[in-house]
Design a protein around this motif. Structure first.
Motif, PDB file in Angstrom:
ATOM      1  N   ASP A   1      -4.607   0.809  -5.604  1.00 35.38           N
ATOM      2  CA  ASP A   1      -4.234  -0.345  -5.625  1.00 35.38           C
ATOM      3  C   ASP A   1      -5.005  -0.702  -4.869  1.00 35.38           C
ATOM      4  O   ASP A   1      -5.319  -0.108  -3.394  1.00 35.38           O
ATOM      5  CB  ASP A   1      -2.057  -0.098  -5.085  1.00 35.38           C
ATOM      6  CG  ASP A   1      -2.362  -1.819  -4.759  1.00 35.38           C
ATOM      7  OD1 ASP A   1      -2.550  -2.117  -4.399  1.00 35.38           O
ATOM      8  OD2 ASP A   1      -0.556  -1.565  -5.360  1.00 35.38           O
ATOM      9  N   ALA A   2      -5.823  -1.882  -4.675  1.00 33.38           N
ATOM     10  CA  ALA A   2      -6.136  -2.884  -3.435  1.00 33.38           C
ATOM     11  C   ALA A   2      -5.973  -3.875  -3.158  1.00 33.38           C
ATOM     12  O   ALA A   2      -6.557  -4.869  -2.122  1.00 33.38           O
ATOM     13  CB  ALA A   2      -7.693  -3.446  -4.416  1.00 33.38           C
ATOM     14  N   GLY A   3      -4.013  -3.710  -3.042  1.00 31.62           N
ATOM     15  CA  GLY A   3      -3.616  -5.024  -1.853  1.00 31.62           C
ATOM     16  C   GLY A   3      -2.473  -5.416  -2.918  1.00 31.62           C
ATOM     17  O   GLY A   3      -1.902  -6.643  -2.832  1.00 31.62           O
ATOM     18  N   ASP A   4      -2.841  -5.257  -4.665  1.00 32.35           N
ATOM     19  CA  ASP A   4      -2.120  -6.695  -5.297  1.00 32.35           C
ATOM     20  C   ASP A   4      -1.559  -5.822  -6.335  1.00 32.35           C
ATOM     21  O   ASP A   4      -2.246  -5.030  -7.321  1.00 32.35           O
ATOM     22  CB  ASP A   4      -3.295  -7.706  -5.920  1.00 32.35           C
ATOM     23  CG  ASP A   4      -2.570  -8.165  -6.798  1.00 32.35           C
ATOM     24  OD1 ASP A   4      -1.436  -8.199  -7.407  1.00 32.35           O
ATOM     25  OD2 ASP A   4      -3.050  -9.610  -7.428  1.00 32.35           O
ATOM     26  N   ALA A   5      -0.976  -5.297  -5.969  1.00 32.90           N
ATOM     27  CA  ALA A   5       0.397  -4.333  -6.850  1.00 32.90           C
ATOM     28  C   ALA A   5       1.181  -4.635  -8.378  1.00 32.90           C
ATOM     29  O   ALA A   5       1.065  -3.918  -9.400  1.00 32.90           O
ATOM     30  CB  ALA A   5       2.287  -3.845  -5.908  1.00 32.90           C
ATOM     31  N   GLU A   6       0.778  -6.142  -8.646  1.00 33.53           N
ATOM     32  CA  GLU A   6       1.054  -6.668 -10.157  1.00 33.53           C
ATOM     33  C   GLU A   6      -0.674  -6.394 -11.078  1.00 33.53           C
ATOM     34  O   GLU A   6      -0.436  -6.054 -11.626  1.00 33.53           O
ATOM     35  CB  GLU A   6       0.526  -8.025  -9.476  1.00 33.53           C
ATOM     36  CG  GLU A   6       2.176  -8.784  -9.244  1.00 33.53           C
ATOM     37  CD  GLU A   6       2.494  -9.963  -9.221  1.00 33.53           C
ATOM     38  OE1 GLU A   6       1.943 -10.465 -10.037  1.00 33.53           O
ATOM     39  OE2 GLU A   6       3.960 -10.497  -8.727  1.00 33.53           O
ATOM     40  N   ALA A   7      -1.768  -6.836 -10.188  1.00 35.80           N
ATOM     41  CA  ALA A   7      -2.925  -6.278 -11.115  1.00 35.80           C
ATOM     42  C   ALA A   7      -2.572  -4.712 -11.035  1.00 35.80           C
ATOM     43  O   ALA A   7      -3.219  -4.629 -12.025  1.00 35.80           O
ATOM     44  CB  ALA A   7      -3.977  -5.977  -9.719  1.00 35.80           C
ATOM     45  N   THR A   8      -2.712  -3.704 -10.298  1.00 34.85           N
ATOM     46  CA  THR A   8      -2.721  -2.289 -10.284  1.00 34.85           C
ATOM     47  C   THR A   8      -1.232  -1.898 -11.870  1.00 34.85           C
ATOM     48  O   THR A   8      -1.862  -1.656 -12.424  1.00 34.85           O
ATOM     49  CB  THR A   8      -2.024  -1.985  -9.354  1.00 34.85           C
ATOM     50  OG1 THR A   8      -3.224  -1.968  -8.419  1.00 34.85           O
ATOM     51  CG2 THR A   8      -1.641  -0.108  -9.525  1.00 34.85           C
ATOM     52  N   LEU A   9      -0.746  -2.926 -11.817  1.00 39.19           N
ATOM     53  CA  LEU A   9       0.390  -2.992 -13.794  1.00 39.19           C
ATOM     54  C   LEU A   9       0.255  -3.186 -14.331  1.00 39.19           C
ATOM     55  O   LEU A   9       0.579  -2.341 -14.740  1.00 39.19           O
ATOM     56  CB  LEU A   9       2.139  -3.605 -12.789  1.00 39.19           C
ATOM     57  CG  LEU A   9       2.985  -3.693 -13.041  1.00 39.19           C
ATOM     58  CD1 LEU A   9       3.987  -2.122 -13.639  1.00 39.19           C
ATOM     59  CD2 LEU A   9       4.215  -4.165 -13.018  1.00 39.19           C
ATOM     60  N   ALA A  10      -0.767  -4.260 -14.383  1.00 37.12           N
ATOM     61  CA  ALA A  10      -1.467  -5.602 -15.163  1.00 37.12           C
ATOM     62  C   ALA A  10      -2.253  -4.196 -16.273  1.00 37.12           C
ATOM     63  O   ALA A  10      -1.762  -4.012 -16.769  1.00 37.12           O
ATOM     64  CB  ALA A  10      -1.606  -7.106 -14.668  1.00 37.12           C
ATOM     65  N   ALA A  11      -3.413  -3.847 -14.479  1.00 35.97           N
ATOM     66  CA  ALA A  11      -4.108  -1.870 -15.217  1.00 35.97           C
ATOM     67  C   ALA A  11      -3.538  -1.373 -16.240  1.00 35.97           C
ATOM     68  O   ALA A  11      -3.983  -0.868 -17.216  1.00 35.97           O
ATOM     69  CB  ALA A  11      -5.064  -1.965 -14.371  1.00 35.97           C
ATOM     70  N   LYS A  12      -2.369  -0.653 -15.580  1.00 37.42           N
ATOM     71  CA  LYS A  12      -2.287   0.170 -16.069  1.00 37.42           C
ATOM     72  C   LYS A  12      -1.406   0.133 -17.704  1.00 37.42           C
ATOM     73  O   LYS A  12      -1.078   0.412 -18.286  1.00 37.42           O
ATOM     74  CB  LYS A  12      -0.790   1.111 -15.445  1.00 37.42           C
ATOM     75  CG  LYS A  12      -0.860   1.173 -14.059  1.00 37.42           C
ATOM     76  CD  LYS A  12      -0.057   1.248 -13.447  1.00 37.42           C
ATOM     77  CE  LYS A  12       0.055   2.879 -12.479  1.00 37.42           C
ATOM     78  NZ  LYS A  12       0.896   2.879 -11.642  1.00 37.42           N
TER      79      LYS A  12
ATOM     80  N   SER B   1      -8.476  -1.141  -8.663  1.00 39.09           N
ATOM     81  CA  SER B   1      -9.416   0.676  -8.526  1.00 39.09           C
ATOM     82  C   SER B   1      -9.310   0.879  -9.613  1.00 39.09           C
ATOM     83  O   SER B   1      -7.856   1.320  -9.448  1.00 39.09           O
ATOM     84  CB  SER B   1     -10.257   0.219  -7.350  1.00 39.09           C
ATOM     85  OG  SER B   1     -10.907   0.845  -7.607  1.00 39.09           O
ATOM     86  N   LEU B   2      -9.978   1.607 -10.722  1.00 38.56           N
ATOM     87  CA  LEU B   2      -9.622   2.452 -11.510  1.00 38.56           C
ATOM     88  C   LEU B   2     -10.881   3.807 -11.636  1.00 38.56           C
ATOM     89  O   LEU B   2     -11.875   3.309 -10.933  1.00 38.56           O
ATOM     90  CB  LEU B   2      -9.111   2.063 -12.728  1.00 38.56           C
ATOM     91  CG  LEU B   2      -8.402   1.253 -13.665  1.00 38.56           C
ATOM     92  CD1 LEU B   2      -7.938   0.040 -12.861  1.00 38.56           C
ATOM     93  CD2 LEU B   2      -8.430   0.813 -14.663  1.00 38.56           C
ATOM     94  N   HIS B   3     -10.598   4.800 -11.740  1.00 43.60           N
ATOM     95  CA  HIS B   3     -11.430   5.542 -11.941  1.00 43.60           C
ATOM     96  C   HIS B   3     -10.948   6.459 -13.195  1.00 43.60           C
ATOM     97  O   HIS B   3      -9.822   7.135 -13.006  1.00 43.60           O
ATOM     98  CB  HIS B   3     -11.469   6.600 -10.787  1.00 43.60           C
ATOM     99  CG  HIS B   3     -12.212   7.899 -10.787  1.00 43.60           C
ATOM    100  ND1 HIS B   3     -12.954   9.126 -10.225  1.00 43.60           N
ATOM    101  CD2 HIS B   3     -13.373   8.051 -11.530  1.00 43.60           C
ATOM    102  CE1 HIS B   3     -13.375   9.535  -9.952  1.00 43.60           C
ATOM    103  NE2 HIS B   3     -14.210   9.081 -11.565  1.00 43.60           N
ATOM    104  N   PRO B   4     -11.609   6.591 -14.420  1.00 47.23           N
ATOM    105  CA  PRO B   4     -11.363   7.610 -15.129  1.00 47.23           C
ATOM    106  C   PRO B   4     -11.828   8.763 -15.392  1.00 47.23           C
ATOM    107  O   PRO B   4     -13.385   9.145 -15.169  1.00 47.23           O
ATOM    108  CB  PRO B   4     -12.403   6.878 -16.714  1.00 47.23           C
ATOM    109  CG  PRO B   4     -13.256   6.058 -16.264  1.00 47.23           C
ATOM    110  CD  PRO B   4     -12.401   5.891 -14.746  1.00 47.23           C
TER     111      PRO B   4
END
Length: 361
Positions: free
Chosen positions: A223-234, A202-205
């Protein structure tokens, strides 16, 4: 020398200025490419300070207003950074032909993200109920399918919550994230996606759709419980100069109640009081002060924005009433001190505020 000749000489100087700016932009492009090749960062604050300091010194030596020169140089630096950031995003883009879907892509922030993905080299599809079906465009996001490497949910908050829940049923394999200003209305959908095994974050610009330069701007990652997803978004924003902030989903809305809710309410109260004062706006403008003009500038920006979005930010935040109550109480205390002639209490309020604001550093 006649007026016409003087104006002719001035026009010649203006042309030279434009030519020099063009030459500066060409050099900036070369510098940006050299930085990319060397793996150096886009922004060099020490160098910027040297340029501004040198400009002020030279301006003083030549009898020119140093503030004028500094403002001009700051504008040129900002334009240069915008150009370098765009070039770097395109050169280091993570798209490489991958596919992105922006649900709500015809909205202001949705359009920003669509343009951003296009600049990254993604094959970008927009889904929005306000547009007609066409090439890479769908009126209904369900018609677009979910076979995308990245899916961005940029719809209104209440709608976004339902879309996230629907996506959980369809189980897309790509990265999914929302860009909601609040997270409370989205929590159920985010949890359902995570339970379904989807890669979700989840992001908030913390910037608006007119933003061209991300340097100095903040982008919140929850982070919504998936650290890899957050890293991929970053990683999608690695080529930019945006400041990435990590924040828990539970903390987000409590803090946003002050950062957005309180600041919005304060400006709405300000222009509402003016609009209902009976005082003519042109007359107030004639005798405005620096403080009034600054407040008016911010309030005008708020007044021009989407009132439905602002209502959602106030109404859907379970922490929203606290800051509003505090604002009403603060206004009441100010009124009491003024009506009661209590200068000491008024000064105490000012000093307490000064001490608090100093903590920002």
């Amino acid at each position: 020398m006649s007026l016409d000749k003087l104006r002719s000489k001035l026009s010649a100087v203006d042309r030279q200025l434009v030519e020099m700016i063009a030459e500066r932009q060409r050099l900036v492009g070369e510098i940006g490419r050299t930085k990319q090749d060397a793996g150096a960062g886009t922004r060099d604050y020490a160098r910027e300070k040297n340029v501004l300091d040198m400009g002020r010194v030279q301006a003083a030596e030549m009898g020119v207003d140093p503030d004028l020169v500094e403002n001009l140089l700051q504008m040129l630096i900002r334009t240069s950074l915008e150009s370098q950031e765009r070039d770097r995003v395109a050169a280091e883009g993570k798209g490489d032909g991958r596919k992105a879907l922006v649900i709500g892509g015809a909205g202001k922030m949705g359009r920003w993200f669509a343009d951003f993905f296009i600049s990254q080299g993604f094959s970008t599809t927009i889904a929005d109920p306000t547009i007609e079906d066409g090439p890479a465009a769908f009126n209904s996001w369900t018609d677009a399918g979910v076979d995308f490497d990245v899916i961005v949910v940029a719809a209104p908050l209440a709608v976004s919550g339902r879309i996230l829940a629907q996506l959980a049923v369809l189980k897309p394999k790509g990265l999914i994230f929302d860009i909601g200003s609040l997270k409370s209305p989205l929590l159920d959908g985010l949890r359902e996606l995570r339970s379904a095994g989807c890669h979700v974050t989840s992001l908030h610009p913390m910037y608006g759709p007119d933003t061209r330069l991300l340097s100095g701007r903040h982008l919140i990652f929850c982070d919504a419980g998936d650290a890899e997803a957050t890293l991929a978004a970053k990683e999608l924003f690695a080529a930019t100069m945006v400041e990435q902030l990590d924040m828990g989903l539970e903390d987000h809305d409590r803090l946003i109640a002050y950062v957005l809710g309180l600041s919005h309410a304060l400006n709405i109260a300000f222009f509402t009081a003016l609009a209902e004062s009976g005082e003519a706006a042109p007359k107030l403008a004639q005798m405005s002060s620096t403080t009034f003009d600054s407040q008016l500038l911010v309030s005008e920006a708020v007044a021009q924005d989407n009132p439905h979005l602002y209502f959602e930010i106030q109404n859907l935040n379970k922490f929203g009433l606290g800051p509003l109550d505090a604002l009403c109480e603060a206004a009441g205390r100010i009124r009491e001190t003024v009506a009661g002639g209590d200068e000491e209490a008024f000064v105490e309020l000012m000093n307490k505020g000064r001490d608090y604001l100093a903590l920002r550093g």
